[in-house]
Design a protein around this motif. Structure first.
Motif, PDB file in Angstrom:
ATOM      1  N   LEU A 170      36.514  14.530 -13.195  1.00  0.00           N
ATOM      2  CA  LEU A 170      35.583  14.133 -12.135  1.00  0.00           C
ATOM      3  C   LEU A 170      34.886  12.821 -12.469  1.00  0.00           C
ATOM      4  O   LEU A 170      34.718  11.946 -11.609  1.00  0.00           O
ATOM      5  N   ARG A 171      34.481  12.666 -13.720  1.00  0.00           N
ATOM      6  CA  ARG A 171      33.815  11.431 -14.128  1.00  0.00           C
ATOM      7  C   ARG A 171      34.762  10.236 -14.022  1.00  0.00           C
ATOM      8  O   ARG A 171      34.351   9.136 -13.624  1.00  0.00           O
ATOM      9  N   ASP A 172      36.030  10.451 -14.373  1.00  0.00           N
ATOM     10  CA  ASP A 172      37.027   9.379 -14.256  1.00  0.00           C
ATOM     11  C   ASP A 172      37.301   9.039 -12.795  1.00  0.00           C
ATOM     12  O   ASP A 172      37.514   7.881 -12.441  1.00  0.00           O
ATOM     13  N   SER A 173      37.309  10.074 -11.951  1.00  0.00           N
ATOM     14  CA  SER A 173      37.628   9.876 -10.535  1.00  0.00           C
ATOM     15  C   SER A 173      36.467   9.260  -9.760  1.00  0.00           C
ATOM     16  O   SER A 173      36.681   8.519  -8.791  1.00  0.00           O
ATOM     17  N   LYS A 208      42.088  15.964  -9.935  1.00  0.00           N
ATOM     18  CA  LYS A 208      43.290  15.152  -9.756  1.00  0.00           C
ATOM     19  C   LYS A 208      44.481  16.000  -9.328  1.00  0.00           C
ATOM     20  O   LYS A 208      45.323  15.559  -8.535  1.00  0.00           O
ATOM     21  N   MET A 209      44.560  17.224  -9.844  1.00  0.00           N
ATOM     22  CA  MET A 209      45.680  18.091  -9.507  1.00  0.00           C
ATOM     23  C   MET A 209      45.569  18.646  -8.078  1.00  0.00           C
ATOM     24  O   MET A 209      46.553  19.113  -7.508  1.00  0.00           O
ATOM     25  N   LEU A 210      44.377  18.591  -7.498  1.00  0.00           N
ATOM     26  CA  LEU A 210      44.204  19.059  -6.122  1.00  0.00           C
ATOM     27  C   LEU A 210      44.840  18.097  -5.122  1.00  0.00           C
ATOM     28  O   LEU A 210      45.069  18.456  -3.969  1.00  0.00           O
ATOM     29  N   ASN A 211      45.117  16.886  -5.574  1.00  0.00           N
ATOM     30  CA  ASN A 211      45.801  15.887  -4.731  1.00  0.00           C
ATOM     31  C   ASN A 211      45.047  15.641  -3.437  1.00  0.00           C
ATOM     32  O   ASN A 211      45.607  15.711  -2.331  1.00  0.00           O
ATOM     33  N   LEU A 212      43.751  15.347  -3.572  1.00  0.00           N
ATOM     34  CA  LEU A 212      42.900  15.051  -2.420  1.00  0.00           C
ATOM     35  C   LEU A 212      42.656  13.553  -2.305  1.00  0.00           C
ATOM     36  O   LEU A 212      42.899  12.798  -3.252  1.00  0.00           O
ATOM     37  N   ASP A 213      42.152  13.134  -1.165  1.00  0.00           N
ATOM     38  CA  ASP A 213      41.799  11.736  -0.945  1.00  0.00           C
ATOM     39  C   ASP A 213      40.384  11.507  -1.475  1.00  0.00           C
ATOM     40  O   ASP A 213      39.403  11.912  -0.844  1.00  0.00           O
ATOM     41  N   SER A 214      40.275  10.879  -2.620  1.00  0.00           N
ATOM     42  CA  SER A 214      38.965  10.671  -3.247  1.00  0.00           C
ATOM     43  C   SER A 214      38.076   9.763  -2.390  1.00  0.00           C
ATOM     44  O   SER A 214      36.840   9.875  -2.436  1.00  0.00           O
ATOM     45  N   LYS A 215      38.687   8.863  -1.601  1.00  0.00           N
ATOM     46  CA  LYS A 215      37.893   7.985  -0.742  1.00  0.00           C
ATOM     47  C   LYS A 215      37.207   8.782   0.361  1.00  0.00           C
ATOM     48  O   LYS A 215      36.142   8.391   0.848  1.00  0.00           O
TER      49      LYS A 215
END
Length: 394
Positions: free
Chosen positions: A187-190, A157-164
């Motif tokens: 990672l599991r939450d994302s 989350k702190m890497l601020n990447l596009d999870s999609k």
């Protein structure tokens, strides 16, 4: 027959993930595995630390041209009649210059970069992208292997990447490793649909090797109170905050030096901050050191003022060398430090960091307690490699 393993990494420049990979490869069982390492750039101070059994692979031809400066690359492709690659090189540069979020830029420019990379089909049993973003994308899109594994070495989350963007890549991996309990939870939450693929493996550290290297002579540090921090000169590591903390400590009349071991894109900005805060004699950017351990070993206090970490290798190295440790309260800090037992955790602001350092400097009993507690534990993680072997051998 030995299994063939391919690791993929951008380079071996100084950094936590790069050092983790070198540590892992130095513990690898070469009686049972043949290991290749694909580097996009064959550079970095850790190259010389690779075991001789590892075969380094680099990309040539179109990728070598693509890696040149924009004008040279563009006209070289035009002369070869490779107009699509010439266009992709322009698009790659445009995206990396126009997209302010560097993580997004690396994600969205991948479709341009990958056109210069050939398919890698060397009968690999396992391909491992050892760093988030390009290493994983290359593993998925360009490597033929029976099994594919990716590593995320930070708090996602702190890497601020596009999870999609990442989800379809992660879904094509057989497993996705990360480096700490909190990073695993993130990672599991994302990516809740990928929970069964997500695994956790601590960074590989050898206590014996670190302690031996720490005993090398070092005369560069001051004889008085020394603070030491390892880390890339980047926004993530919080050195801008540390400089302000340094100024607060100086204004209080505390006599100390704060040494920073690392290099990075923020050097010029940090040098300017050092001047603006009048701490040039106290906050010292030493650059990259091939052997940082004598510096940690001779520190009065090890300080990690980061905004976020996955699992900080430097903190674990300081624990192995039994140093009093102060860390900022980044999200995964409690995975590594128990407050007032193995170190102290302070809020992430200049005043709190300065107060915490001042308290540790003045409280010799607390420093002695922290050192004593650290000496009671074993922090080597050599056995963690078995988690990887178990998946590779299944």
């Amino acid at each position: 027959m030995k299994k063939k393993i391919l690791f993929i990494m951008p380079s071996l420049q100084a950094g936590g993930a790069e050092k983790c990979l070198v540590n892992l490869l130095n513990e690898f069982d070469y009686n049972n595995y043949d290991v290749d390492l694909l580097l996009l750039n064959k550079t970095g101070i850790f190259l010389k630390l690779l075991p001789q059994q590892v075969k380094i692979i680099t990309l040539q031809d179109d990728f070598a041209i693509f890696s040149k400066n924009i004008l040279s690359s563009f006209f070289s492709f035009l002369l070869k009649g490779k107009f699509s690659l010439a266009y992709s090189r322009i698009a790659f540069t445009y995206k990396n210059r126009s997209i302010k979020n560097s993580g997004f830029a690396e994600q969205y420019s991948w479709k341009d970069l990958k056109k210069a990379i050939p398919t890698i089909d060397n009968n690999y049993d396992v391909a491992i992208g050892f760093l988030e973003k390009t290493s994983i994308y290359l593993t998925v899109d360009k490597v033929v292997a029976k099994q594919k594994i990716g590593f995320v070495n930070n708090d996602y989350k702190m890497l601020n990447l596009d999870s999609k963007f990442d989800e379809p890549y992660f879904s094509k991996l057989d497993y996705l490793f990360t480096v700490s309990e909190s990073c695993e939870e993130v990672l599991r939450d994302s990516f809740p649909s990928l929970t069964s693929k997500i695994k956790m493996m601590y960074n590989i550290l050898s206590e014996k090797a670190i302690q031996n290297l720490a005993n090398e002579k070092n005369d560069e540090l001051d004889k008085g109170i020394n603070l030491v921090t390892l880390g890339r000169l980047s926004h993530q590591k919080g050195f801008d905050i540390a400089i302000k903390s340094c100024a607060i400590l100086k204004q209080k009349g505390i006599d100390f030096k704060w040494y920073i071991l690392g290099e990075g894109e923020d050097r010029k900005a940090l040098e300017q901050l050092i001047i603006e805060n009048d701490v040039a004699g106290n906050f010292i950017l030493l650059g990259i050191k091939e052997n940082p351990y004598p510096y940690i070993n001779n520190a009065t206090i090890y300080v990690q003022p980061s905004r976020f970490e996955g699992k900080s290798l430097a903190i674990d190295e300081a624990k192995i060398l039994h140093k009093p440790i102060l860390v900022s309260n980044f999200p995964s800090a409690k995975d590594q430090i128990t407050h007032l037992e193995s170190g102290i955790i302070v809020p992430l602001d200049a005043e709190s960091i300065a107060v915490g350092i001042e308290n540790l400097i003045e409280d010799s009993e607390l420093r002695a307690k922290l050192v004593s507690n650290l000496k009671m534990h074993h922090y080597g993680t050599e056995s963690e490699i078995n988690k990887l072997y178990q998946l590779i051998d299944n």
